[in-house]
Design a protein around this motif. Sequence first.
Motif, PDB file in Angstrom:
ATOM      1  N   HIS A 130       0.785  -1.136  -0.098  1.00 33.90           N
ATOM      2  CA  HIS A 130       0.034   0.092  -0.029  1.00 33.90           C
ATOM      3  C   HIS A 130       0.916   1.257   0.099  1.00 33.90           C
ATOM      4  CE1 HIS A 130      -2.586  -3.381   1.406  1.00 33.90           C
ATOM      5  NE2 HIS A 130      -3.432  -2.346   1.126  1.00 33.90           N
ATOM      6  N   GLY A 131       0.464   2.276  -0.910  1.00 34.79           N
ATOM      7  CA  GLY A 131       1.457   3.464  -0.803  1.00 34.79           C
ATOM      8  C   GLY A 131       2.815   3.130  -1.672  1.00 34.79           C
ATOM      9  N   THR A 132       2.467   2.511  -3.018  1.00 35.46           N
ATOM     10  CA  THR A 132       3.639   2.205  -3.704  1.00 35.46           C
ATOM     11  C   THR A 132       4.830   3.415  -4.104  1.00 35.46           C
ATOM     12  OG1 THR A 132       2.451   2.691  -5.654  1.00 35.46           O
ATOM     13  CG2 THR A 132       2.396   0.405  -4.930  1.00 35.46           C
ATOM     14  N   GLU A 133       4.321   4.574  -3.716  1.00 34.56           N
ATOM     15  CA  GLU A 133       5.081   5.788  -3.839  1.00 34.56           C
ATOM     16  C   GLU A 133       6.080   5.916  -2.558  1.00 34.56           C
ATOM     17  OE1 GLU A 133       3.827   8.866  -6.142  1.00 34.56           O
ATOM     18  OE2 GLU A 133       2.135   7.795  -6.727  1.00 34.56           O
ATOM     19  N   VAL A 134       5.806   5.323  -1.664  1.00 38.12           N
ATOM     20  CA  VAL A 134       6.627   5.442  -0.483  1.00 38.12           C
ATOM     21  C   VAL A 134       7.651   4.629  -0.526  1.00 38.12           C
ATOM     22  CG1 VAL A 134       6.273   5.103   2.173  1.00 38.12           C
ATOM     23  CG2 VAL A 134       4.086   5.562   0.774  1.00 38.12           C
ATOM     24  N   ASP A 135       8.887   5.297   0.347  1.00 38.09           N
ATOM     25  CA  ASP A 135      10.276   4.683   0.442  1.00 38.09           C
ATOM     26  C   ASP A 135      10.157   3.794   1.840  1.00 38.09           C
ATOM     27  OD1 ASP A 135      12.790   3.773   0.582  1.00 38.09           O
ATOM     28  OD2 ASP A 135      13.682   5.909   0.852  1.00 38.09           O
ATOM     29  N   TRP A 136       9.640   2.544   1.499  1.00 35.32           N
ATOM     30  CA  TRP A 136       9.446   1.773   2.884  1.00 35.32           C
ATOM     31  C   TRP A 136      10.806   1.365   3.492  1.00 35.32           C
ATOM     32  CZ3 TRP A 136       4.807   1.905   5.238  1.00 35.32           C
ATOM     33  CH2 TRP A 136       3.748   2.169   4.726  1.00 35.32           C
ATOM     34  N   ILE A 137      11.184   1.359   4.646  1.00 39.39           N
ATOM     35  CA  ILE A 137      12.466   0.991   5.189  1.00 39.39           C
ATOM     36  C   ILE A 137      11.980  -0.109   6.160  1.00 39.39           C
ATOM     37  CG2 ILE A 137      14.249   1.785   6.447  1.00 39.39           C
ATOM     38  CD1 ILE A 137      14.000   3.396   3.725  1.00 39.39           C
ATOM     39  N   LYS A 138      12.573  -1.270   5.758  1.00 42.71           N
ATOM     40  CA  LYS A 138      12.401  -2.525   6.559  1.00 42.71           C
ATOM     41  C   LYS A 138      13.135  -2.626   7.675  1.00 42.71           C
ATOM     42  CE  LYS A 138      11.496  -7.438   6.264  1.00 42.71           C
ATOM     43  NZ  LYS A 138      11.586  -8.767   5.520  1.00 42.71           N
ATOM     44  N   GLN A 139      14.486  -2.166   7.755  1.00 43.80           N
ATOM     45  CA  GLN A 139      15.246  -2.322   8.894  1.00 43.80           C
ATOM     46  C   GLN A 139      15.128  -1.473   9.971  1.00 43.80           C
ATOM     47  OE1 GLN A 139      17.340  -4.894   9.273  1.00 43.80           O
ATOM     48  NE2 GLN A 139      17.979  -4.285  11.335  1.00 43.80           N
ATOM     49  N   ALA A 140      14.192  -0.270   9.752  1.00 44.17           N
ATOM     50  CA  ALA A 140      14.163   0.650  10.691  1.00 44.17           C
ATOM     51  C   ALA A 140      13.332   0.378  12.115  1.00 44.17           C
ATOM     52  CB  ALA A 140      13.654   2.124  10.147  1.00 44.17           C
ATOM     53  N   ARG A 141      13.763   0.772  13.174  1.00 46.79           N
ATOM     54  CA  ARG A 141      12.710   0.693  14.425  1.00 46.79           C
ATOM     55  C   ARG A 141      11.395   1.694  14.297  1.00 46.79           C
ATOM     56  NH1 ARG A 141      10.936  -3.096  17.924  1.00 46.79           N
ATOM     57  NH2 ARG A 141      10.707  -2.215  20.117  1.00 46.79           N
ATOM     58  N   TRP A 142      11.960   2.951  13.968  1.00 49.27           N
ATOM     59  CA  TRP A 142      11.027   3.851  13.437  1.00 49.27           C
ATOM     60  C   TRP A 142      11.692   4.884  12.466  1.00 49.27           C
ATOM     61  CZ3 TRP A 142      13.641   4.549  18.360  1.00 49.27           C
ATOM     62  CH2 TRP A 142      14.292   5.916  18.465  1.00 49.27           C
ATOM     63  N   VAL A 143      11.057   5.683  11.568  1.00 52.23           N
ATOM     64  CA  VAL A 143      11.446   6.745  10.792  1.00 52.23           C
ATOM     65  C   VAL A 143      10.615   7.970  10.996  1.00 52.23           C
ATOM     66  CG1 VAL A 143      11.553   6.912   8.306  1.00 52.23           C
ATOM     67  CG2 VAL A 143      11.790   4.820   8.996  1.00 52.23           C
ATOM     68  N   GLN A 144      11.645   9.032  10.863  1.00 56.54           N
ATOM     69  CA  GLN A 144      10.992  10.425  10.799  1.00 56.54           C
ATOM     70  C   GLN A 144      11.364  10.997   9.729  1.00 56.54           C
ATOM     71  OE1 GLN A 144      13.418  13.523  11.838  1.00 56.54           O
ATOM     72  NE2 GLN A 144      11.739  14.886  11.185  1.00 56.54           N
ATOM     73  N   ASP A 145      10.465  11.541   9.107  1.00 54.99           N
ATOM     74  CA  ASP A 145      10.420  12.328   7.636  1.00 54.99           C
ATOM     75  C   ASP A 145       9.544  13.371   7.709  1.00 54.99           C
ATOM     76  OD1 ASP A 145      10.568  13.210   5.209  1.00 54.99           O
ATOM     77  OD2 ASP A 145      10.986  11.260   4.143  1.00 54.99           O
ATOM     78  N   GLY A 146      10.404  14.767   7.873  1.00 59.88           N
ATOM     79  CA  GLY A 146       9.556  15.702   8.261  1.00 59.88           C
ATOM     80  C   GLY A 146       8.793  15.910   9.526  1.00 59.88           C
ATOM     81  N   LYS A 147       7.349  16.108   9.149  1.00 57.58           N
ATOM     82  CA  LYS A 147       6.372  16.069  10.392  1.00 57.58           C
ATOM     83  C   LYS A 147       6.056  14.337  10.694  1.00 57.58           C
ATOM     84  CE  LYS A 147       2.016  17.037   8.494  1.00 57.58           C
ATOM     85  NZ  LYS A 147       0.730  18.058   8.588  1.00 57.58           N
ATOM     86  N   TYR A 148       6.249  13.621   9.822  1.00 64.83           N
ATOM     87  CA  TYR A 148       5.651  12.343  10.020  1.00 64.83           C
ATOM     88  C   TYR A 148       6.808  11.425  10.683  1.00 64.83           C
ATOM     89  CZ  TYR A 148       2.462  14.115   6.679  1.00 64.83           C
ATOM     90  OH  TYR A 148       1.652  15.154   5.944  1.00 64.83           O
ATOM     91  N   TYR A 149       6.225  10.784  11.869  1.00 64.66           N
ATOM     92  CA  TYR A 149       6.856   9.654  12.513  1.00 64.66           C
ATOM     93  C   TYR A 149       5.969   8.415  12.189  1.00 64.66           C
ATOM     94  CZ  TYR A 149       9.867  13.170  15.190  1.00 64.66           C
ATOM     95  OH  TYR A 149      10.665  14.142  15.516  1.00 64.66           O
ATOM     96  N   THR A 150       7.016   7.417  11.793  1.00 69.02           N
ATOM     97  CA  THR A 150       6.314   6.009  11.612  1.00 69.02           C
ATOM     98  C   THR A 150       7.003   4.987  12.322  1.00 69.02           C
ATOM     99  OG1 THR A 150       7.551   5.533   9.567  1.00 69.02           O
ATOM    100  CG2 THR A 150       5.148   6.604   9.493  1.00 69.02           C
ATOM    101  N   ALA A 151       6.552   4.085  13.377  1.00 69.19           N
ATOM    102  CA  ALA A 151       7.080   3.030  13.913  1.00 69.19           C
ATOM    103  C   ALA A 151       6.760   1.778  13.274  1.00 69.19           C
ATOM    104  CB  ALA A 151       6.590   2.998  15.486  1.00 69.19           C
ATOM    105  N   SER A 152       7.442   0.842  13.689  1.00 71.67           N
ATOM    106  CA  SER A 152       7.497  -0.624  13.446  1.00 71.67           C
ATOM    107  C   SER A 152       6.443  -1.370  14.312  1.00 71.67           C
ATOM    108  CB  SER A 152       8.868  -1.444  13.439  1.00 71.67           C
ATOM    109  OG  SER A 152       8.624  -2.850  13.365  1.00 71.67           O
ATOM    110  N   GLY A 153       6.328  -2.482  14.630  1.00 68.56           N
ATOM    111  CA  GLY A 153       5.238  -3.056  15.441  1.00 68.56           C
ATOM    112  C   GLY A 153       5.084  -2.722  16.619  1.00 68.56           C
ATOM    113  N   VAL A 154       4.083  -2.362  17.430  1.00 64.36           N
ATOM    114  CA  VAL A 154       3.416  -2.318  18.864  1.00 64.36           C
ATOM    115  C   VAL A 154       4.519  -1.859  19.657  1.00 64.36           C
ATOM    116  CG1 VAL A 154       2.401  -3.783  20.634  1.00 64.36           C
ATOM    117  CG2 VAL A 154       2.594  -4.636  18.176  1.00 64.36           C
ATOM    118  N   SER A 155       5.355  -2.464  20.244  1.00 63.99           N
ATOM    119  CA  SER A 155       6.281  -1.804  21.356  1.00 63.99           C
ATOM    120  C   SER A 155       7.329  -0.694  20.654  1.00 63.99           C
ATOM    121  CB  SER A 155       7.031  -2.890  22.105  1.00 63.99           C
ATOM    122  OG  SER A 155       8.093  -3.462  21.476  1.00 63.99           O
ATOM    123  N   ALA A 156       7.331  -1.020  19.403  1.00 66.32           N
ATOM    124  CA  ALA A 156       8.470   0.287  18.643  1.00 66.32           C
ATOM    125  C   ALA A 156       7.694   1.588  18.826  1.00 66.32           C
ATOM    126  CB  ALA A 156       8.597  -0.193  17.195  1.00 66.32           C
TER     127      ALA A 156
END
Length: 197
Positions: A130-156
């Motif tokens: 989903h979101g094929t134009e997103v640069d998905w980073i598999k290894q990351a625990r979390w990623v910050q890009d601009g105002k957006y923070y995305t975390a891996s699973g649950v406790s991350a």
Amino acid sequence: MTKFNTVLFDGFETLDAFGPIEVMGHVPGGYEMNCFSLQGGTVESKQNVRTHTLPFAEMDTAGVLLIPGGIGVRPLLKDDEFMDQLRMLAEKAPHVLTVCTGSVLLAQTGLLNGRRATSNKMAFAWASSHGTEVDWIKQARWVQDGKYYTASGVSAGIDMTLGFVRDQHGLQAAEAAAGVIEYVWNQDADHDPFAVL
């Protein structure tokens, strides 16, 4: 007082939401915590935790926005009203945090296009489809890009939120919050040990 606005829906993952809420509750100066759903009322997590929510229409969009994941994400991807409202809320929020497959909801809005993001590693193939134009980073625990923070699973989500606190309030505030909740903080955003499982 700054608002910390959590989006909830039936089937959300309990720790995705309440882990970050716990962290933010220990930030000096404080945040006002509120939970929201599309229409308001009671929603139930995957773990059968029932939570009262306010409707999206009552959200102060100047607050931080948190989007958890969970099994309830899947039907929402086809809910045009929910997705349109989520996009509007995320566009207006000064910061948007997602945990687990909450990043899939955000990706579906198009707001992560051209940005780096991550998601739950056990659902990574599905999430990254989903979101094929997103640069998905598999290894990351979390990623910050601009105002957006995305975390891996649950406790991350706890690690990410402590990282957000560090970015906004300083390392001492983040370490103090981790100490109060007796949590061993994984401070390395680029390393998720669950990525290899």
